[in-house]
Scaffold this active site. Structure first.
Site, mmCIF file in Angstrom:
data_model
loop_
_atom_site.group_PDB
_atom_site.id
_atom_site.type_symbol
_atom_site.label_atom_id
_atom_site.label_comp_id
_atom_site.label_asym_id
_atom_site.label_seq_id
_atom_site.Cartn_x
_atom_site.Cartn_y
_atom_site.Cartn_z
ATOM 1 N N LYS A 44 0.376 -12.743 -1.558
ATOM 2 C CA LYS A 44 1.287 -10.711 -1.248
ATOM 3 C C LYS A 44 2.831 -11.771 -1.042
ATOM 4 O O LYS A 44 2.968 -12.570 -0.783
ATOM 5 C CB LYS A 44 0.525 -10.801 0.101
ATOM 6 C CG LYS A 44 1.281 -9.839 0.777
ATOM 7 C CD LYS A 44 0.981 -8.226 0.020
ATOM 8 C CE LYS A 44 1.059 -6.901 0.982
ATOM 9 N NZ LYS A 44 1.253 -5.714 -0.430
ATOM 10 N N MET A 70 0.312 -0.356 1.395
ATOM 11 C CA MET A 70 -0.097 -0.682 2.114
ATOM 12 C C MET A 70 0.904 -0.495 2.901
ATOM 13 O O MET A 70 0.963 -1.122 4.756
ATOM 14 C CB MET A 70 -0.443 -2.090 1.327
ATOM 15 C CG MET A 70 -1.527 -1.677 0.036
ATOM 16 S SD MET A 70 -3.143 -1.209 0.557
ATOM 17 C CE MET A 70 -3.898 -3.019 1.208
ATOM 18 N N ASN A 124 10.505 -9.485 -5.595
ATOM 19 C CA ASN A 124 9.280 -8.359 -5.591
ATOM 20 C C ASN A 124 10.672 -7.292 -5.536
ATOM 21 O O ASN A 124 11.010 -7.161 -4.569
ATOM 22 C CB ASN A 124 8.688 -8.634 -4.899
ATOM 23 C CG ASN A 124 7.353 -7.416 -4.718
ATOM 24 O OD1 ASN A 124 8.073 -6.027 -5.654
ATOM 25 N ND2 ASN A 124 6.876 -6.670 -3.906
ATOM 26 N N CYS A 127 8.975 -2.748 -4.051
ATOM 27 C CA CYS A 127 7.735 -2.370 -3.556
ATOM 28 C C CYS A 127 8.213 -1.220 -3.027
ATOM 29 O O CYS A 127 9.025 -0.740 -2.724
ATOM 30 C CB CYS A 127 7.478 -2.677 -2.048
ATOM 31 S SG CYS A 127 6.318 -2.080 -0.919
ATOM 32 N N GLY A 268 -4.546 -6.365 -11.158
ATOM 33 C CA GLY A 268 -4.851 -5.553 -9.493
ATOM 34 C C GLY A 268 -6.036 -4.911 -9.102
ATOM 35 O O GLY A 268 -6.313 -5.269 -8.494
HETATM 36 C C1 DHB Z 1 3.138 -3.648 -1.543
HETATM 37 C C2 DHB Z 1 3.389 -2.360 -2.353
HETATM 38 C C3 DHB Z 1 3.633 -2.781 -3.596
HETATM 39 O O1 DHB Z 1 4.089 -2.753 -4.815
HETATM 40 C C4 DHB Z 1 4.505 -4.604 -3.513
HETATM 41 O O2 DHB Z 1 5.171 -4.247 -4.679
HETATM 42 C C5 DHB Z 1 4.646 -4.807 -2.407
HETATM 43 C C6 DHB Z 1 4.016 -3.980 -1.166
HETATM 44 C C7 DHB Z 1 3.027 -2.187 -0.181
HETATM 45 O O3 DHB Z 1 2.589 -1.613 0.062
HETATM 46 O O4 DHB Z 1 2.159 -3.441 0.210
#
Ligand code: DHB
Length: 308
Positions: A44, A70, A124, A127, A268
């Site tokens: 994660k 999330m 990343n 998000c 995913g």
């Molecule tokens: C979350 C969602 C994403 O697409 C990402 O790249 C990183 C975090 C999230 O909401 O946790």
């Protein structure tokens, strides 16, 4: 069938792995990814401190795909720095995903995680679910500045997880910046940000955070994912390793990503919906498809998509 691959000289026994975010937050989830047939363990996206994430319900799946908000629930990088060395016993590559609410967060996580030597680091840039924090990947100059700082810290191969782009001019600008910085691989694409799914019976949204807005994944985003894989494959003349993500639920979907130029793929929505057994099913479906078509390995069809 040989489904092995390599990204930035790191060998993977299978080209299939989890997408960051899907079943990879806790030690137990990461160990389950170690034990199953996936080709790698992707963590994660981690931030400096533990985060509970957004209020539930925050993930909703339906036939066309999924929507999530999330809110970056994760254990914090100190916990992953302890867990990563223990995951080596599974003898598959470990990809650490790092994120942050601001550039210093990324740098802090990058320092601590580089010290425990994951095989690859996926930065990343995309998000979509933190209110007031736009996806860095949509700001080319902010991305460049951040990645240049990270390059000075990270000593393992470093790639980026990109948001989907919807215009060739944006693909070209991102590719120029990534070439200048010298990233080692691309992970394409993150969820399609800030979609809205409506339940017409209940006349309401389906997830709680941000008024129901969230990142879209699964079947409905596959054409967007394929277009981004293809665009970057062409812009880098097939010389940039690309991990394709988006809309993979069958072996045929994996094959389509590979035809567009993917060297590996991440799963995913289908992983969250089906559990880690998804890897064995996809491996079998992909092997049968390649065999039927007379291919001896994945590399025989990578990037070979024909145009009319
Ligand atoms: C979350 C969602 C994403 O697409 C990402 O790249 C990183 C975090 C999230 O909401 O946790």
């Amino acid at each position: 069938m040989d489904l092995s691959t390599a990204i930035a000289d790191v060998r993977f026994s299978s080209c299939l792995m989890n997408a960051s975010g899907a079943l990879c937050v806790t030690r137990e989830e990461l160990e389950a990814l170690g034990e199953c047939r996936s080709g790698a363990i992707v963590t994660k996206s981690m931030t400096p401190a533990f985060r509970q994430g957004n209020p539930e319900p925050r993930y909703y799946s339906f036939p066309a795909g999924s929507i999530n908000s999330m809110g970056l629930p994760n254990l914090g990088y100190p916990a992953y720095a302890r867990i990563i060395p223990e995951l080596r016993r599974f003898e598959k590559p470990i990809i650490a995903s790092i994120a942050g609410l601001s550039p210093p967060d990324f740098l802090e996580a990058a320092r601590a995680i580089t010290a425990v030597s994951p095989d690859l680091i996926e930065v990343n840039l995309s998000c979509p679910n933190i209110h007031g924090r736009p996806q860095i990947g949509y700001d080319v100059e902010a991305s460049r500045a951040l990645l240049l700082e990270l390059k000075d810290i990270v000593t393992v191969p470093m790639g980026v997880k990109l948001p989907p782009y919807f215009d060739p001019v944006h693909h070209e600008a991102a590719a120029r910046m990534l070439q200048d910085v010298g990233v080692d691989f691309l992970s394409v694409i993150n969820s399609v940000g800030n979609g809205l799914v409506v339940d017409p019976d209940e006349e309401r949204v389906v997830i709680r955070p941000k008024g129901g807005f969230g990142g879209l994944g699964g079947t409905m985003i596959k054409p967007v994912a394929l277009a981004n894989v293809r665009a970057f494959w062409k812009l880098f003349d097939g010389r940039m390793p690309i991990i394709g993500t988006g809309g993979i639920v069958s072996g045929t979907d994996v094959f389509e990503h590979v035809l567009c130029g993917a060297s590996a793929v991440q799963i995913g929505t289908a992983l969250v919906d089906e559990g880690v057994g998804v890897f064995q099913r996809l491996e079998q479906e992909l092997s049968e498809l390649l065999q039927r078509k007379g291919y001896a390995s994945l590399s025989d069809c990578r990037g070979t998509l024909r145009e009319l």
